[in-house]
Structure formats: C-alpha cells, structure tokens
Scaffold this motif. Structure first.
Motif, short mmCIF file in Angstrom:
data_model
loop_
_atom_site.label_atom_id
_atom_site.label_comp_id
_atom_site.label_asym_id
_atom_site.label_seq_id
_atom_site.Cartn_x
_atom_site.Cartn_y
_atom_site.Cartn_z
N SER A 66 17.65 38.98 116.40
CA SER A 66 18.11 37.86 117.22
C SER A 66 17.85 38.12 118.70
O SER A 66 17.45 37.20 119.43
N ALA A 92 14.05 37.76 119.26
CA ALA A 92 13.65 36.35 119.19
C ALA A 92 14.06 35.60 120.46
O ALA A 92 13.30 34.78 120.98
N THR A 93 15.25 35.91 120.97
CA THR A 93 15.69 35.29 122.21
C THR A 93 14.79 35.72 123.37
O THR A 93 14.40 34.89 124.21
N ALA A 110 11.69 36.65 123.12
CA ALA A 110 10.40 35.99 122.91
C ALA A 110 10.44 34.55 123.43
O ALA A 110 9.50 34.09 124.09
N TRP A 111 11.53 33.86 123.14
CA TRP A 111 11.69 32.48 123.62
C TRP A 111 11.68 32.41 125.13
O TRP A 111 11.00 31.59 125.75
N ALA A 144 8.19 33.27 126.52
CA ALA A 144 7.27 32.15 126.33
C ALA A 144 7.56 31.04 127.33
O ALA A 144 6.63 30.44 127.91
N ALA A 199 5.59 37.58 124.75
CA ALA A 199 6.37 36.72 123.86
C ALA A 199 5.94 36.90 122.41
O ALA A 199 6.78 37.01 121.50
N PHE A 200 4.63 36.93 122.17
CA PHE A 200 4.13 37.12 120.82
C PHE A 200 4.56 38.47 120.26
O PHE A 200 4.96 38.59 119.10
N CYS A 220 7.18 40.25 121.08
CA CYS A 220 8.61 40.22 120.76
C CYS A 220 8.88 39.43 119.49
O CYS A 220 9.75 39.78 118.70
N LEU A 221 8.11 38.37 119.28
CA LEU A 221 8.28 37.56 118.06
C LEU A 221 7.88 38.35 116.82
O LEU A 221 8.59 38.32 115.80
N ALA A 241 10.57 40.84 116.24
CA ALA A 241 11.76 40.18 115.69
C ALA A 241 11.59 39.93 114.20
O ALA A 241 12.54 40.12 113.43
N PHE A 242 10.41 39.54 113.78
CA PHE A 242 10.15 39.33 112.36
C PHE A 242 10.31 40.63 111.58
O PHE A 242 10.94 40.66 110.51
#
Length: 172
Positions: free
Chosen positions: A112, A115-116, A118-119, A122, A150-151, A153-154, A157-158
């Motif tokens: 989480s 993902a935050t 990354a958001w 971005a 951002a990518f 971190c995404l 996150a996955f």
C-alpha cells in the motif's frame, strides 16, 4: 490465486512466467548499464578535471539523474529478493503462525505504501511533463525519470502484494 503463487515463487511449470529471471534480465541489466555509465562519467570527469583542466560539462547533473534512475531501477529487484532492511524483533517471541501473519501484514502494508508512492510520483511526473521541467545545465527532461520511479514503485508494490497474499513460509 494458485497461479499467482507459482509466479511469485518462481515456479515455471506449464510455461508460466518466472518473475525473478524476468526482473534480472530487464531491470538488472538496466541497473548494470546505469552503473557503468556512472563509472564512465566519473572517470571522464576526474581525468578531464585533473589532467586537462577541463571537467566534463554537466557531470554533476548526469550523476544526479542517473543515480536516481539506478535506485529506482534496483528497487523491484531488491523487493523480489527480499533484501530490504528488516528488523525481526518480534520473531523471537512469536510462533511460526504469528510470524507468518506478521509477514503477510508487512507485505500488504508495504504494497500500500509503494502503491501510494507510485501514484504520487506519477502525478508529479505528469506535472513535470506538462511544465516542461528540465535540469539546469543540460536541459535533460525530468518527467521520464519520474515515470521510471513511479513504474518501479508500482512493480515493487505488486511484488510486495504477492508476498502479503502468500507470505513465505521459510525465513531467509
């Protein structure tokens, strides 16, 4: 769900995707090339500065930008290999089952947060792209590095999410 568990664990039975070698062959190679570029820039700058009194123009900016790219390129690799710094103070007092639940919570919490991040990265990169933000001396656009971060971190996150959904039963 079982398919995601096999992908995460690195099982490639039935032609499934093995995420470890995929990350190593893409992000690992990219990180190695970025590191080589940093070494080359530093050597050229030092030799030019001390032997020819002509430092490499923009070496500081190149180093800044490439160092950020190196950190974010290596982030998913670090997450996948479970090489982040961990402090396991409670594992001494908790049983295996409780440690597994704690590991699942840590994976989901990390997912989480990543993902935050990354958001927000971005969003910041989109603003930088709209504004045309560039570095001071070499005018290198900053938006692509924000999108890379951002990518990264995404993807991390996955990986952390998969670890939270199916925490590893063995401690490394």
């Amino acid at each position: 769900m079982e398919r995601l568990r096999q992908i995460y664990r690195g099982g490639s039975a039935g032609g499934e995707l093995d995420i470890g070698p995929l990350l190593q062959n893409t992000l690992g190679l990219s990180a190695a090339l970025i590191l080589f570029s940093l070494i080359l820039i530093t050597c050229v700058d030092v030799v030019g500065r001390y032997f020819f009194s002509a430092p490499l123009k923009g070496a500081f900016e190149l180093t800044e930008v490439l160092l950020a790219a190196l950190v974010f390129t290596a982030l998913p690799l670090t997450t996948e290999r479970k090489e982040h710094v961990e402090v396991d103070l409670l594992d001494l007092f908790l049983g295996d089952r409780a440690s597994r639940y704690l590991s699942a919570f840590a994976g989901l919490f990390s997912a989480s947060l990543l993902a935050t991040l990354a958001w927000r990265l971005a969003s910041h990169a989109m603003s930088a792209a709209e504004d045309g933000a560039v570095t001071n001396a070499l005018y290198i656009p900053l938006a692509p590095f924000g999108f890379l971060a951002a990518f990264s971190c995404l993807v991390s996150a996955f990986i952390a999410f998969l670890r939270g959904v199916q925490p590893p039963s063995d401690k490394k």
